[in-house]
Motif scaffolding. Sequence first.
Motif, PDB file in Angstrom:
ATOM      1  N   MET A  44       0.770  -1.201   0.132  1.00  0.00           N
ATOM      2  CA  MET A  44      -0.079   0.086   0.022  1.00  0.00           C
ATOM      3  C   MET A  44       1.023   1.304   0.155  1.00  0.00           C
ATOM      4  O   MET A  44       0.598   2.089  -0.685  1.00  0.00           O
ATOM      5  CB  MET A  44      -0.989  -0.019   1.146  1.00  0.00           C
ATOM      6  CG  MET A  44      -1.960   1.196   1.230  1.00  0.00           C
ATOM      7  SD  MET A  44      -2.962   1.267   0.067  1.00  0.00           S
ATOM      8  CE  MET A  44      -3.978  -0.098   0.368  1.00  0.00           C
ATOM      9  N   ARG A  45       1.830   1.318   0.685  1.00  0.00           N
ATOM     10  CA  ARG A  45       2.802   2.350   0.781  1.00  0.00           C
ATOM     11  C   ARG A  45       3.482   2.698  -0.481  1.00  0.00           C
ATOM     12  O   ARG A  45       3.377   4.038  -0.820  1.00  0.00           O
ATOM     13  CB  ARG A  45       4.066   2.111   1.786  1.00  0.00           C
ATOM     14  CG  ARG A  45       4.982   3.063   1.878  1.00  0.00           C
ATOM     15  CD  ARG A  45       6.016   2.831   3.042  1.00  0.00           C
ATOM     16  NE  ARG A  45       5.357   2.253   4.325  1.00  0.00           N
ATOM     17  CZ  ARG A  45       5.647   3.019   5.242  1.00  0.00           C
ATOM     18  NH1 ARG A  45       6.321   3.851   5.308  1.00  0.00           N
ATOM     19  NH2 ARG A  45       4.816   2.512   6.483  1.00  0.00           N
ATOM     20  N   ARG A  46       3.675   1.808  -1.483  1.00  0.00           N
ATOM     21  CA  ARG A  46       3.927   2.050  -2.790  1.00  0.00           C
ATOM     22  C   ARG A  46       3.080   2.879  -3.735  1.00  0.00           C
ATOM     23  O   ARG A  46       3.468   3.637  -4.522  1.00  0.00           O
ATOM     24  CB  ARG A  46       4.580   0.829  -3.509  1.00  0.00           C
ATOM     25  CG  ARG A  46       5.987   0.371  -2.858  1.00  0.00           C
ATOM     26  CD  ARG A  46       6.314  -0.872  -3.591  1.00  0.00           C
ATOM     27  NE  ARG A  46       5.274  -2.108  -3.075  1.00  0.00           N
ATOM     28  CZ  ARG A  46       5.427  -3.206  -3.497  1.00  0.00           C
ATOM     29  NH1 ARG A  46       6.307  -3.743  -4.236  1.00  0.00           N
ATOM     30  NH2 ARG A  46       4.570  -4.263  -3.038  1.00  0.00           N
ATOM     31  N   LEU A  47       1.878   2.580  -3.173  1.00  0.00           N
ATOM     32  CA  LEU A  47       0.778   3.356  -4.102  1.00  0.00           C
ATOM     33  C   LEU A  47       0.399   4.655  -3.698  1.00  0.00           C
ATOM     34  O   LEU A  47       0.039   5.739  -4.414  1.00  0.00           O
ATOM     35  CB  LEU A  47      -0.476   2.601  -3.955  1.00  0.00           C
ATOM     36  CG  LEU A  47      -0.559   1.179  -4.332  1.00  0.00           C
ATOM     37  CD1 LEU A  47      -1.999   0.316  -4.012  1.00  0.00           C
ATOM     38  CD2 LEU A  47      -0.285   0.871  -5.910  1.00  0.00           C
ATOM     39  N   LEU A  48       1.026   5.061  -2.467  1.00  0.00           N
ATOM     40  CA  LEU A  48       0.891   6.237  -1.668  1.00  0.00           C
ATOM     41  C   LEU A  48       1.876   7.140  -1.808  1.00  0.00           C
ATOM     42  O   LEU A  48       2.330   8.005  -0.917  1.00  0.00           O
ATOM     43  CB  LEU A  48       0.305   6.062  -0.310  1.00  0.00           C
ATOM     44  CG  LEU A  48      -1.099   5.497  -0.280  1.00  0.00           C
ATOM     45  CD1 LEU A  48      -1.493   4.983   1.044  1.00  0.00           C
ATOM     46  CD2 LEU A  48      -2.137   6.339  -0.911  1.00  0.00           C
ATOM     47  N   THR A  49       2.702   7.080  -2.808  1.00  0.00           N
ATOM     48  CA  THR A  49       4.131   7.786  -2.869  1.00  0.00           C
ATOM     49  C   THR A  49       3.584   9.312  -3.123  1.00  0.00           C
ATOM     50  O   THR A  49       2.536   9.723  -3.549  1.00  0.00           O
ATOM     51  CB  THR A  49       4.961   7.581  -4.264  1.00  0.00           C
ATOM     52  OG1 THR A  49       4.031   7.700  -5.386  1.00  0.00           O
ATOM     53  CG2 THR A  49       5.293   6.072  -4.167  1.00  0.00           C
ATOM     54  N   GLY A  50       4.557  10.209  -2.388  1.00  0.00           N
ATOM     55  CA  GLY A  50       4.318  11.560  -2.296  1.00  0.00           C
ATOM     56  C   GLY A  50       3.374  11.836  -0.907  1.00  0.00           C
ATOM     57  O   GLY A  50       3.142  12.919  -0.678  1.00  0.00           O
ATOM     58  N   HIS A  51       3.152  10.868  -0.271  1.00  0.00           N
ATOM     59  CA  HIS A  51       2.330  11.167   1.060  1.00  0.00           C
ATOM     60  C   HIS A  51       3.150  10.442   2.187  1.00  0.00           C
ATOM     61  O   HIS A  51       3.789   9.428   2.031  1.00  0.00           O
ATOM     62  CB  HIS A  51       0.959  10.618   0.858  1.00  0.00           C
ATOM     63  CG  HIS A  51       0.177  11.001  -0.160  1.00  0.00           C
ATOM     64  ND1 HIS A  51      -0.537  11.900  -0.060  1.00  0.00           N
ATOM     65  CD2 HIS A  51      -0.003  10.290  -1.442  1.00  0.00           C
ATOM     66  CE1 HIS A  51      -1.135  12.141  -1.304  1.00  0.00           C
ATOM     67  NE2 HIS A  51      -0.856  11.479  -1.944  1.00  0.00           N
ATOM     68  N   GLU A  52       2.728  11.219   3.207  1.00  0.00           N
ATOM     69  CA  GLU A  52       3.460  10.655   4.607  1.00  0.00           C
ATOM     70  C   GLU A  52       2.582   9.296   4.787  1.00  0.00           C
ATOM     71  O   GLU A  52       1.401   9.279   5.076  1.00  0.00           O
ATOM     72  CB  GLU A  52       3.425  11.561   5.686  1.00  0.00           C
ATOM     73  CG  GLU A  52       3.804  10.822   7.007  1.00  0.00           C
ATOM     74  CD  GLU A  52       3.484  11.873   8.268  1.00  0.00           C
ATOM     75  OE1 GLU A  52       3.637  11.418   9.274  1.00  0.00           O
ATOM     76  OE2 GLU A  52       3.225  13.051   7.912  1.00  0.00           O
ATOM     77  N   CYS A  53       3.362   8.038   5.067  1.00  0.00           N
ATOM     78  CA  CYS A  53       2.560   7.000   5.530  1.00  0.00           C
ATOM     79  C   CYS A  53       3.294   6.262   6.733  1.00  0.00           C
ATOM     80  O   CYS A  53       4.791   6.599   7.101  1.00  0.00           O
ATOM     81  CB  CYS A  53       2.850   5.914   4.338  1.00  0.00           C
ATOM     82  SG  CYS A  53       2.288   6.298   2.955  1.00  0.00           S
ATOM     83  N   THR A  54       2.469   6.086   7.843  1.00  0.00           N
ATOM     84  CA  THR A  54       3.132   5.261   8.825  1.00  0.00           C
ATOM     85  C   THR A  54       2.148   4.091   9.536  1.00  0.00           C
ATOM     86  O   THR A  54       1.108   3.949   8.665  1.00  0.00           O
ATOM     87  CB  THR A  54       3.312   6.365  10.042  1.00  0.00           C
ATOM     88  OG1 THR A  54       3.806   5.944  11.192  1.00  0.00           O
ATOM     89  CG2 THR A  54       1.935   7.114  10.512  1.00  0.00           C
ATOM     90  N   THR A  55       2.585   3.786  10.611  1.00  0.00           N
ATOM     91  CA  THR A  55       1.712   2.638  11.152  1.00  0.00           C
ATOM     92  C   THR A  55       1.248   2.878  12.483  1.00  0.00           C
ATOM     93  O   THR A  55       1.629   3.986  13.070  1.00  0.00           O
ATOM     94  CB  THR A  55       2.411   1.193  11.022  1.00  0.00           C
ATOM     95  OG1 THR A  55       3.546   1.341  12.031  1.00  0.00           O
ATOM     96  CG2 THR A  55       2.990   0.796   9.821  1.00  0.00           C
ATOM     97  N   ALA A  56       0.209   2.223  13.215  1.00  0.00           N
ATOM     98  CA  ALA A  56      -0.271   2.461  14.180  1.00  0.00           C
ATOM     99  C   ALA A  56       0.836   2.030  15.368  1.00  0.00           C
ATOM    100  O   ALA A  56       1.106   2.672  16.404  1.00  0.00           O
ATOM    101  CB  ALA A  56      -1.457   1.690  14.805  1.00  0.00           C
ATOM    102  N   GLN A  57       1.558   1.157  14.996  1.00  0.00           N
ATOM    103  CA  GLN A  57       2.604   0.787  15.759  1.00  0.00           C
ATOM    104  C   GLN A  57       3.674   1.660  16.025  1.00  0.00           C
ATOM    105  O   GLN A  57       4.240   2.149  17.085  1.00  0.00           O
ATOM    106  CB  GLN A  57       3.286  -0.675  15.609  1.00  0.00           C
ATOM    107  CG  GLN A  57       2.478  -1.624  15.760  1.00  0.00           C
ATOM    108  CD  GLN A  57       1.176  -2.064  14.833  1.00  0.00           C
ATOM    109  OE1 GLN A  57       1.188  -1.400  13.648  1.00  0.00           O
ATOM    110  NE2 GLN A  57       0.266  -2.717  15.246  1.00  0.00           N
ATOM    111  N   LYS A  58       4.086   2.285  14.698  1.00  0.00           N
ATOM    112  CA  LYS A  58       5.176   3.229  14.648  1.00  0.00           C
ATOM    113  C   LYS A  58       4.692   4.608  15.571  1.00  0.00           C
ATOM    114  O   LYS A  58       5.424   5.187  15.879  1.00  0.00           O
ATOM    115  CB  LYS A  58       5.678   3.804  13.255  1.00  0.00           C
ATOM    116  CG  LYS A  58       6.318   2.627  12.638  1.00  0.00           C
ATOM    117  CD  LYS A  58       6.715   2.961  11.254  1.00  0.00           C
ATOM    118  CE  LYS A  58       7.403   1.698  10.468  1.00  0.00           C
ATOM    119  NZ  LYS A  58       7.689   2.244   9.182  1.00  0.00           N
TER     120      LYS A  58
END
Length: 43
Positions: free
Chosen positions: A1-15
């Motif tokens: 999913m992260r690869r599809l959202l390039t140009g956006h900040e992506c993180t996880t609940a755990q992080k």
Amino acid sequence: MRRLLTGHECTTAQKRGWGGVKNGDLIRLAEGEFDLFITSDQG
């Protein structure tokens, strides 16, 4: 999913330190910080 959202900040609940937070509380935490919040049921 992260690869599809390039140009956006992506993180996880755990992080974010939200690993043990239950669904309703998790959504309340996220709603003030994110425009898009994607969840996945692991069970």
